[in-house]
Design a protein around this motif. Structure first.
Motif, PDB file in Angstrom:
ATOM      1  N   LYS A 223       0.857  -1.189   0.000  1.00 56.77           N
ATOM      2  CA  LYS A 223       0.000   0.000   0.000  1.00 56.77           C
ATOM      3  C   LYS A 223       0.888   1.232   0.000  1.00 56.77           C
ATOM      4  N   LEU A 224       0.583   2.152  -0.900  1.00 54.68           N
ATOM      5  CA  LEU A 224       1.333   3.402  -0.978  1.00 54.68           C
ATOM      6  C   LEU A 224       0.728   4.443  -0.046  1.00 54.68           C
ATOM      7  N   GLU A 225       1.562   5.014   0.804  1.00 53.20           N
ATOM      8  CA  GLU A 225       1.134   6.142   1.631  1.00 53.20           C
ATOM      9  C   GLU A 225       1.567   7.461   1.000  1.00 53.20           C
ATOM     10  N   THR A 226       2.523   7.392   0.078  1.00 52.91           N
ATOM     11  CA  THR A 226       2.954   8.541  -0.721  1.00 52.91           C
ATOM     12  C   THR A 226       3.016   8.080  -2.171  1.00 52.91           C
ATOM     13  N   GLY A 227       3.213   9.010  -3.087  1.00 59.30           N
ATOM     14  CA  GLY A 227       3.168   8.650  -4.503  1.00 59.30           C
ATOM     15  C   GLY A 227       4.398   9.074  -5.276  1.00 59.30           C
ATOM     16  N   ARG A 228       5.564   8.668  -4.822  1.00 63.46           N
ATOM     17  CA  ARG A 228       6.802   9.022  -5.521  1.00 63.46           C
ATOM     18  C   ARG A 228       6.977   8.170  -6.786  1.00 63.46           C
ATOM     19  N   THR A 229       7.668   8.714  -7.769  1.00 63.75           N
ATOM     20  CA  THR A 229       7.955   7.981  -8.996  1.00 63.75           C
ATOM     21  C   THR A 229       8.748   6.713  -8.682  1.00 63.75           C
ATOM     22  N   HIS A 230       8.296   5.578  -9.201  1.00 60.07           N
ATOM     23  CA  HIS A 230       8.957   4.276  -9.020  1.00 60.07           C
ATOM     24  C   HIS A 230       9.051   3.875  -7.547  1.00 60.07           C
ATOM     25  N   GLN A 231       8.160   4.389  -6.706  1.00 59.47           N
ATOM     26  CA  GLN A 231       8.323   4.196  -5.260  1.00 59.47           C
ATOM     27  C   GLN A 231       8.442   2.736  -4.834  1.00 59.47           C
ATOM     28  N   ILE A 232       7.506   1.890  -5.267  1.00 58.92           N
ATOM     29  CA  ILE A 232       7.543   0.483  -4.856  1.00 58.92           C
ATOM     30  C   ILE A 232       8.809  -0.185  -5.384  1.00 58.92           C
ATOM     31  N   ARG A 233       9.156   0.081  -6.613  1.00 59.05           N
ATOM     32  CA  ARG A 233      10.328  -0.538  -7.221  1.00 59.05           C
ATOM     33  C   ARG A 233      11.605  -0.150  -6.480  1.00 59.05           C
ATOM     34  N   VAL A 234      11.724   1.130  -6.150  1.00 52.91           N
ATOM     35  CA  VAL A 234      12.913   1.615  -5.443  1.00 52.91           C
ATOM     36  C   VAL A 234      12.959   1.082  -4.017  1.00 52.91           C
ATOM     37  N   HIS A 235      11.826   1.143  -3.318  1.00 53.98           N
ATOM     38  CA  HIS A 235      11.790   0.705  -1.927  1.00 53.98           C
ATOM     39  C   HIS A 235      12.079  -0.790  -1.792  1.00 53.98           C
ATOM     40  N   MET A 236      11.481  -1.615  -2.649  1.00 54.75           N
ATOM     41  CA  MET A 236      11.715  -3.053  -2.530  1.00 54.75           C
ATOM     42  C   MET A 236      13.169  -3.400  -2.878  1.00 54.75           C
ATOM     43  N   ALA A 237      13.726  -2.731  -3.862  1.00 47.26           N
ATOM     44  CA  ALA A 237      15.134  -2.969  -4.203  1.00 47.26           C
ATOM     45  C   ALA A 237      16.045  -2.529  -3.059  1.00 47.26           C
ATOM     46  N   SER A 238      15.639  -1.472  -2.355  1.00 48.13           N
ATOM     47  CA  SER A 238      16.481  -0.944  -1.277  1.00 48.13           C
ATOM     48  C   SER A 238      16.610  -1.894  -0.098  1.00 48.13           C
ATOM     49  N   ILE A 239      15.660  -2.838   0.049  1.00 46.00           N
ATOM     50  CA  ILE A 239      15.754  -3.810   1.143  1.00 46.00           C
ATOM     51  C   ILE A 239      16.207  -5.175   0.633  1.00 46.00           C
ATOM     52  N   GLY A 240      16.738  -5.183  -0.598  1.00 47.30           N
ATOM     53  CA  GLY A 240      17.303  -6.403  -1.137  1.00 47.30           C
ATOM     54  C   GLY A 240      16.331  -7.337  -1.804  1.00 47.30           C
ATOM     55  N   HIS A 241      15.131  -6.845  -2.157  1.00 45.52           N
ATOM     56  CA  HIS A 241      14.115  -7.682  -2.800  1.00 45.52           C
ATOM     57  C   HIS A 241      13.526  -6.950  -4.015  1.00 45.52           C
TER      58      HIS A 241
END
Length: 297
Positions: A223-241
């Motif tokens: 679930k997105l609480e904010t709407g940044r460009t590529h947010q899910i893609r960037v966030h999931m990659a940032s935790i190694g997934h």
């Protein structure tokens, strides 16, 4: 061409306000929108033409006939498939396939959701242009919301209308439980496309819950609480997934589909005009299911 008309009955507490104040404070008009309807001389009180300085009495009826909208130069109607889940004079809900961009760009001048919408509007003699409320990346599939005119777009993006988006993603590696990712996001230096996490980026928040997992992949609800460009893609990659198929933030992989495994499976919002809660769901693509079954054996 059909145009949009909206009417409001003045409540007792707004009696004595000018038309300008009523439209700004009670109807949530922007200054730009007020300027447009003033220029078009399309404001009426009790069915009589009215000026912005005119005062309104309790129970008076304020009516605005919205002028025809101006389309951008690059917005050329093109016939193409649209999976319309819901439509009225204010909003349209679509189920977007992957590989189709939402709007034309310098990298993709061909058919898009926006140009197909214009063709759909022309087919039904509507003067609308395109107002995207929830944009999806080109290779992301699923539900998206567009406003049918500038006023509903304002209510959905700057007003009090709630808009919630829920996604399903297939990510690499085993992930368990649930969590919150709040790392700020900004544009990656030297790139006009890629984003990255950094301490001085824009505040970003993604919530995730694991649905199922094995040693190679995890199906996760987000679930997105904010709407940044590529947010899910960037966030999931940032935790190694990173997302399966995401070559920008992950690794190249031979897949039966193009792009990242990301799908907007639920869209919920309050209707901008009626206030009615609305909710829509969409199943994940079949090729994901086949791919996950193949990986298990």
């Amino acid at each position: 061409m059909n145009t949009v008309t909206k009417s409001w009955r003045v409540p007792p507490e707004a009696s004595g306000q000018t038309v300008r104040d009523f439209l700004q404070k009670r109807a949530d008009f922007s200054r730009q929108l007020i300027k447009r309807v003033k220029t078009a001389e399309s404001i009426y009180v009790n069915h009589e033409p009215a000026s912005l300085k005119q005062k309104v009495d309790s129970k008076a009826v304020v009516t605005v006939y919205f002028p025809e909208e101006v389309r951008g130069e690059r917005m050329t109607p093109e016939e193409g498939a649209l999976a319309i889940r819901y439509e009225d004079e204010d909003v349209i809900v679509l189920d977007k396939p992957s590989s189709v961009p939402v709007v034309p760009s310098s990298h993709h001048e061909g058919s898009s959701i926006a140009t197909r919408l214009l063709h759909h509007y022309d087919k039904h003699s509507l003067s609308n242009t395109v107002h995207i409320v929830t944009r999806l990346d080109r290779e992301t599939s699923g539900l998206m919301l567009a406003a049918k005119h500038a006023y509903s777009h304002r209510l959905l993006t700057f007003g009090k209308s709630r808009v919630d988006r829920f996604y399903t993603a297939l990510v690499k590696g085993r992930l368990e439980g649930e969590g919150v990712i709040e790392t700020p996001i900004s544009r990656k230096p030297g790139s006009i496309v890629e984003r990255t996490t950094c301490a001085d980026g824009k505040p970003s928040k993604t919530l995730y819950t694991v649905l199922e997992s094995d040693e190679q992949h995890t199906l996760v609800r987000l679930k997105l609480e904010t709407g940044r460009t590529h947010q899910i893609r960037v966030h999931m990659a940032s935790i190694g997934h990173p997302l399966v198929g995401d070559t920008l933030y992950g690794e190249t992989e031979d897949l039966p589909w193009s792009g990242q495994a990301l799908h907007c499976h639920e869209l919920a919002f309050d209707h901008p005009w009626t206030g009615e809660p609305m909710s829509f769901t969409s199943g994940i693509p079949e090729e994901w299911k086949r791919y996950m079954m193949t990986c298990k054996y």
